[in-house]
Motif scaffolding. Sequence first.
Motif, PDB file in Angstrom:
ATOM      1  N   ASP A  31      53.173 -17.741  38.760  1.00  0.00           N
ATOM      2  CA  ASP A  31      52.222 -18.787  38.368  1.00  0.00           C
ATOM      3  C   ASP A  31      51.053 -18.191  37.592  1.00  0.00           C
ATOM      4  N   ALA A  32      50.613 -17.006  38.000  1.00  0.00           N
ATOM      5  CA  ALA A  32      49.479 -16.366  37.330  1.00  0.00           C
ATOM      6  C   ALA A  32      49.785 -16.073  35.866  1.00  0.00           C
ATOM      7  N   VAL A  33      50.948 -15.504  35.612  1.00  0.00           N
ATOM      8  CA  VAL A  33      51.330 -15.178  34.235  1.00  0.00           C
ATOM      9  C   VAL A  33      51.454 -16.454  33.403  1.00  0.00           C
ATOM     10  N   GLU A  34      52.050 -17.491  33.987  1.00  0.00           N
ATOM     11  CA  GLU A  34      52.208 -18.751  33.260  1.00  0.00           C
ATOM     12  C   GLU A  34      50.851 -19.360  32.896  1.00  0.00           C
ATOM     13  N   LYS A  35      49.921 -19.346  33.855  1.00  0.00           N
ATOM     14  CA  LYS A  35      48.590 -19.910  33.583  1.00  0.00           C
ATOM     15  C   LYS A  35      47.851 -19.101  32.529  1.00  0.00           C
ATOM     16  N   PHE A  36      47.958 -17.776  32.612  1.00  0.00           N
ATOM     17  CA  PHE A  36      47.246 -16.953  31.641  1.00  0.00           C
ATOM     18  C   PHE A  36      47.846 -17.109  30.250  1.00  0.00           C
ATOM     19  N   ASN A  37      49.155 -17.068  30.158  1.00  0.00           N
ATOM     20  CA  ASN A  37      49.817 -17.163  28.856  1.00  0.00           C
ATOM     21  C   ASN A  37      49.605 -18.512  28.185  1.00  0.00           C
ATOM     22  N   ALA A  38      49.359 -19.545  28.995  1.00  0.00           N
ATOM     23  CA  ALA A  38      49.152 -20.876  28.425  1.00  0.00           C
ATOM     24  C   ALA A  38      47.905 -20.943  27.560  1.00  0.00           C
ATOM     25  N   ASN A  39      46.884 -20.154  27.910  1.00  0.00           N
ATOM     26  CA  ASN A  39      45.643 -20.164  27.118  1.00  0.00           C
ATOM     27  C   ASN A  39      44.845 -18.895  27.399  1.00  0.00           C
ATOM     28  N   PRO A  40      45.322 -17.740  26.929  1.00  0.00           N
ATOM     29  CA  PRO A  40      44.664 -16.466  27.265  1.00  0.00           C
ATOM     30  C   PRO A  40      43.219 -16.357  26.786  1.00  0.00           C
ATOM     31  N   ASP A  41      42.876 -17.040  25.703  1.00  0.00           N
ATOM     32  CA  ASP A  41      41.516 -16.943  25.162  1.00  0.00           C
ATOM     33  C   ASP A  41      40.497 -17.704  25.999  1.00  0.00           C
ATOM     34  N   SER A  42      40.962 -18.500  26.956  1.00  0.00           N
ATOM     35  CA  SER A  42      40.033 -19.305  27.753  1.00  0.00           C
ATOM     36  C   SER A  42      39.450 -18.533  28.928  1.00  0.00           C
ATOM     37  N   PHE A  43      39.979 -17.334  29.180  1.00  0.00           N
ATOM     38  CA  PHE A  43      39.524 -16.560  30.337  1.00  0.00           C
ATOM     39  C   PHE A  43      38.573 -15.440  29.915  1.00  0.00           C
ATOM     40  N   ASP A  44      37.424 -15.378  30.576  1.00  0.00           N
ATOM     41  CA  ASP A  44      36.438 -14.324  30.303  1.00  0.00           C
ATOM     42  C   ASP A  44      36.725 -13.066  31.107  1.00  0.00           C
ATOM     43  N   LEU A  45      37.444 -13.211  32.228  1.00  0.00           N
ATOM     44  CA  LEU A  45      37.712 -12.064  33.096  1.00  0.00           C
ATOM     45  C   LEU A  45      38.791 -12.451  34.100  1.00  0.00           C
ATOM     46  N   VAL A  46      39.575 -11.461  34.523  1.00  0.00           N
ATOM     47  CA  VAL A  46      40.636 -11.684  35.510  1.00  0.00           C
ATOM     48  C   VAL A  46      40.458 -10.716  36.673  1.00  0.00           C
ATOM     49  N   THR A  47      40.528 -11.246  37.910  1.00  0.00           N
ATOM     50  CA  THR A  47      40.650 -10.376  39.082  1.00  0.00           C
ATOM     51  C   THR A  47      42.074 -10.524  39.590  1.00  0.00           C
ATOM     52  N   LEU A  48      42.698  -9.402  39.927  1.00  0.00           N
ATOM     53  CA  LEU A  48      44.128  -9.398  40.218  1.00  0.00           C
ATOM     54  C   LEU A  48      44.434  -8.602  41.484  1.00  0.00           C
ATOM     55  N   ASP A  49      45.014  -9.268  42.474  1.00  0.00           N
ATOM     56  CA  ASP A  49      45.472  -8.591  43.678  1.00  0.00           C
ATOM     57  C   ASP A  49      46.792  -7.884  43.369  1.00  0.00           C
TER      58      ASP A  49
END
Length: 240
Positions: A31-49
């Motif tokens: 789900d994380a990859v799908e959400k990020f790939n849908a609009n990568p420019d919309s995220f200012d930062l990612v925290t990842l477990d």
Amino acid sequence: MIEDNKSVSEMMSMFFKKEGWEVVFSYDGIDAVEKFNANPDSFDLVTLDLNLPGKDGMQVAQEIREKSKTVPLIMLTARDSESDQVLGLELGADDYVTKPFSPITLIARIKALHRRSKISDDGAKEEAQNDAKKEFDIDTGRFQMNIKTREAFLDGKPIEGLTPKEFDLLHTLATNPKQVYSREQLLQQVWDYEYFGDERTVDAHIKKLRQKIEKSGPQIIQTVWGVGYKFDDTENSSDK
């Protein structure tokens, strides 16, 4: 925030709300990859477990970096293994925080990383508007670096695949050739947070940076044993 432990996400959501941040949560790697790939420019930062169902955090980090070379990435890990942390940094993470962590510490790390990222972005935009700007911000004859294009060259060959933190680290060292920087100084100047006693962040980035430099020419990042690192591209310099 990519975190399979919903109680951790719920706790952090209160702190994020207090900061006024808009946050997207994801609880598994797919789900994380799908959400990020849908609009990568919309995220200012990612925290990842790292420990995720569906796709492991290492794989998620790799796929995020394939889609975006510049989005700041903080890894959250319960693994205390140095090899896991180094591998995470080599896959493109800009920082990592070991669980259990203090929410205040994580917020501070996020602010510091985002602040550095914004400074770099603003600087690039300002320089792009300056038509009279010289081609290279640093030019030693053998080594050139362009802040606007985020490019570096050694002996006429591009140093390819630099992550944002690797580029910033190289720029910091190259701005003052032969000046020795301690790991504490590099944490403060490149990562923009106070020294917390963990030097592996710097060492892992130096290791990966050296590997990329060696594909273009001789090693220009030197170790000063017991002190730290320096930039030296003189012909008689050697990797110590």
